[in-house]
Design an enzyme around this catalytic site. Structure first.
Site, PDB file in Angstrom:
ATOM      1  N   CYS A   1      61.734  44.405  78.463  1.00 32.71           N
ATOM      2  CA  CYS A   1      61.575  43.486  77.578  1.00 32.71           C
ATOM      3  C   CYS A   1      62.073  42.110  77.649  1.00 32.71           C
ATOM      4  O   CYS A   1      61.919  41.264  76.818  1.00 32.71           O
ATOM      5  CB  CYS A   1      61.909  44.320  76.254  1.00 32.71           C
ATOM      6  SG  CYS A   1      63.408  44.755  76.301  1.00 32.71           S
ATOM      7  N   HIS A   2      63.165  42.002  78.470  1.00 34.43           N
ATOM      8  CA  HIS A   2      63.836  40.896  78.549  1.00 34.43           C
ATOM      9  C   HIS A   2      63.108  39.677  79.438  1.00 34.43           C
ATOM     10  O   HIS A   2      63.211  38.491  79.355  1.00 34.43           O
ATOM     11  CB  HIS A   2      65.121  40.789  79.502  1.00 34.43           C
ATOM     12  CG  HIS A   2      64.732  41.706  80.953  1.00 34.43           C
ATOM     13  ND1 HIS A   2      64.536  42.802  81.255  1.00 34.43           N
ATOM     14  CD2 HIS A   2      64.529  40.936  82.108  1.00 34.43           C
ATOM     15  CE1 HIS A   2      64.295  43.039  82.569  1.00 34.43           C
ATOM     16  NE2 HIS A   2      64.355  41.976  83.077  1.00 34.43           N
TER      17      HIS A   2
ATOM     18  N   THR B   1      52.325  49.452  69.774  1.00 32.66           N
ATOM     19  CA  THR B   1      53.524  49.409  70.371  1.00 32.66           C
ATOM     20  C   THR B   1      53.544  50.060  71.765  1.00 32.66           C
ATOM     21  O   THR B   1      53.960  49.276  72.705  1.00 32.66           O
ATOM     22  CB  THR B   1      54.645  49.882  69.441  1.00 32.66           C
ATOM     23  OG1 THR B   1      54.784  49.233  68.114  1.00 32.66           O
ATOM     24  CG2 THR B   1      55.771  49.951  70.205  1.00 32.66           C
TER      25      THR B   1
ATOM     26  N   TYR C   1      55.231  36.056  74.365  1.00 32.26           N
ATOM     27  CA  TYR C   1      54.890  36.811  73.215  1.00 32.26           C
ATOM     28  C   TYR C   1      53.558  36.816  73.061  1.00 32.26           C
ATOM     29  O   TYR C   1      52.841  37.884  73.007  1.00 32.26           O
ATOM     30  CB  TYR C   1      55.771  36.765  72.005  1.00 32.26           C
ATOM     31  CG  TYR C   1      57.088  37.120  72.073  1.00 32.26           C
ATOM     32  CD1 TYR C   1      57.947  38.441  72.037  1.00 32.26           C
ATOM     33  CD2 TYR C   1      58.085  35.923  72.424  1.00 32.26           C
ATOM     34  CE1 TYR C   1      58.983  38.470  71.987  1.00 32.26           C
ATOM     35  CE2 TYR C   1      59.407  36.352  72.439  1.00 32.26           C
ATOM     36  CZ  TYR C   1      60.004  37.553  72.310  1.00 32.26           C
ATOM     37  OH  TYR C   1      61.292  37.724  72.163  1.00 32.26           O
TER      38      TYR C   1
ATOM     39  N   HIS D   1      59.704  60.188  78.687  1.00 29.98           N
ATOM     40  CA  HIS D   1      59.232  61.364  77.694  1.00 29.98           C
ATOM     41  C   HIS D   1      59.411  60.948  76.513  1.00 29.98           C
ATOM     42  O   HIS D   1      59.492  61.768  75.333  1.00 29.98           O
ATOM     43  CB  HIS D   1      60.150  62.528  78.229  1.00 29.98           C
ATOM     44  CG  HIS D   1      59.762  63.202  79.516  1.00 29.98           C
ATOM     45  ND1 HIS D   1      58.829  63.736  79.601  1.00 29.98           N
ATOM     46  CD2 HIS D   1      60.807  62.888  80.650  1.00 29.98           C
ATOM     47  CE1 HIS D   1      58.916  64.133  80.845  1.00 29.98           C
ATOM     48  NE2 HIS D   1      59.971  63.625  81.541  1.00 29.98           N
TER      49      HIS D   1
ATOM     50  N   ARG E   1      53.703  38.424  66.917  1.00 36.48           N
ATOM     51  CA  ARG E   1      54.784  38.918  65.975  1.00 36.48           C
ATOM     52  C   ARG E   1      54.929  40.437  66.271  1.00 36.48           C
ATOM     53  O   ARG E   1      56.050  40.908  66.318  1.00 36.48           O
ATOM     54  CB  ARG E   1      54.707  38.830  64.561  1.00 36.48           C
ATOM     55  CG  ARG E   1      54.810  37.042  64.283  1.00 36.48           C
ATOM     56  CD  ARG E   1      54.658  36.737  62.981  1.00 36.48           C
ATOM     57  NE  ARG E   1      55.836  37.203  61.889  1.00 36.48           N
ATOM     58  CZ  ARG E   1      56.671  36.201  61.646  1.00 36.48           C
ATOM     59  NH1 ARG E   1      56.584  34.907  62.100  1.00 36.48           N
ATOM     60  NH2 ARG E   1      57.526  36.894  60.883  1.00 36.48           N
TER      61      ARG E   1
ATOM     62  N   SER F   1      56.614  30.943  73.724  1.00 38.96           N
ATOM     63  CA  SER F   1      55.755  30.183  74.448  1.00 38.96           C
ATOM     64  C   SER F   1      56.473  28.860  74.576  1.00 38.96           C
ATOM     65  O   SER F   1      55.965  28.299  75.433  1.00 38.96           O
ATOM     66  CB  SER F   1      54.529  29.930  73.337  1.00 38.96           C
ATOM     67  OG  SER F   1      53.849  31.057  73.283  1.00 38.96           O
TER      68      SER F   1
ATOM     69  N   GLU G   1      66.749  38.307  88.296  1.00 39.39           N
ATOM     70  CA  GLU G   1      65.459  38.395  88.748  1.00 39.39           C
ATOM     71  C   GLU G   1      64.814  37.211  89.388  1.00 39.39           C
ATOM     72  O   GLU G   1      64.414  37.417  90.645  1.00 39.39           O
ATOM     73  CB  GLU G   1      64.460  38.899  87.741  1.00 39.39           C
ATOM     74  CG  GLU G   1      64.766  40.243  87.291  1.00 39.39           C
ATOM     75  CD  GLU G   1      63.586  40.808  86.252  1.00 39.39           C
ATOM     76  OE1 GLU G   1      62.571  39.926  86.120  1.00 39.39           O
ATOM     77  OE2 GLU G   1      64.034  41.713  85.719  1.00 39.39           O
TER      78      GLU G   1
ATOM     79  N   ASN H   1      44.955  42.052  71.619  1.00 37.30           N
ATOM     80  CA  ASN H   1      45.063  41.577  70.252  1.00 37.30           C
ATOM     81  C   ASN H   1      45.869  40.223  70.394  1.00 37.30           C
ATOM     82  O   ASN H   1      46.973  40.266  70.161  1.00 37.30           O
ATOM     83  CB  ASN H   1      45.859  42.503  69.082  1.00 37.30           C
ATOM     84  CG  ASN H   1      45.559  42.108  67.984  1.00 37.30           C
ATOM     85  OD1 ASN H   1      45.248  40.602  67.630  1.00 37.30           O
ATOM     86  ND2 ASN H   1      45.821  42.980  66.883  1.00 37.30           N
TER      87      ASN H   1
ATOM     88  N   ASN I   1      61.500  49.178  71.882  1.00 35.07           N
ATOM     89  CA  ASN I   1      61.501  49.378  73.294  1.00 35.07           C
ATOM     90  C   ASN I   1      62.494  50.582  73.671  1.00 35.07           C
ATOM     91  O   ASN I   1      63.706  50.169  73.545  1.00 35.07           O
ATOM     92  CB  ASN I   1      61.737  48.384  74.402  1.00 35.07           C
ATOM     93  CG  ASN I   1      61.610  48.544  75.825  1.00 35.07           C
ATOM     94  OD1 ASN I   1      61.572  49.804  75.992  1.00 35.07           O
ATOM     95  ND2 ASN I   1      61.800  47.718  76.720  1.00 35.07           N
TER      96      ASN I   1
END
Length: 161
Positions: free
Chosen positions: A125-126, A75, A94, A65, A108, A131, A152, A103, A117
């Site tokens: 996001c972890h 984002t 990234y 929510h 960045r 690269s 993981e 895109n 986040n």
């Protein structure tokens, strides 16, 4: 160890953390009848993430929510793409996440989306790395990011063996 048993993980950053976490989890269970359905879903999802990863696929994602996830923005698009495209035990750069979100020149901006986040771990996001293979930054600290990635990887290997 039996195939269905789950090993307890103890991250290196705090001895005794799990004893405190277990008592806190007990308090949540004691008041479970007072929890809203989204909070129950979130609790079940986090428990599965840390203790029973094989169950994660069968659980619904908790309701999101937060306004950032409701708006049509780059984002929000990055966070939803990450959630849908990068599975448990995987990592993405990234740059690649920017490509997946539409895109290819916005690596960045992907970093900015990760910093924004609102629900780390659930929106993973972890799993976003450089690269070069370096882990990159993480709001919870790089040690936490490394532990989550290792957790993981180990759990995915156990599930596939």
């Amino acid at each position: 160890m039996e195939r269905n048993e789950v090993e307890t993980f103890h991250p290196p950053w705090h001895q005794g953390l799990f004893q405190k976490a277990e008592s806190a989890a007990w308090e949540v269970c004691e008041g479970a009848e007072e929890m809203t359905e989204p909070l129950k879903q979130c609790t079940a999802w986090l428990h599965a993430y840390f203790c029973q990863p094989a169950r994660m696929a069968s659980l619904p994602l908790p309701a999101f929510h937060h306004p950032l996830l409701q708006r049509d923005s780059f984002t929000g698009q990055v966070l939803w793409t990450l959630l849908r495209a990068v599975k448990f035990g995987e990592a993405v750069s990234y740059k690649r996440l920017a490509e997946l979100a539409g895109n290819s020149r916005a690596a960045r901006a992907v970093g900015g989306a990760m910093r924004s986040n609102p629900i780390p771990i659930i929106i993973p996001c972890h799993r976003v790395i450089c690269s070069s293979g370096r882990s990159g930054h993480y709001g919870g600290g790089n040690l936490m990011k490394e532990w989550l990635l290792s957790h993981e990887k180990l759990q995915k290997e156990k599930l596939s063996s």
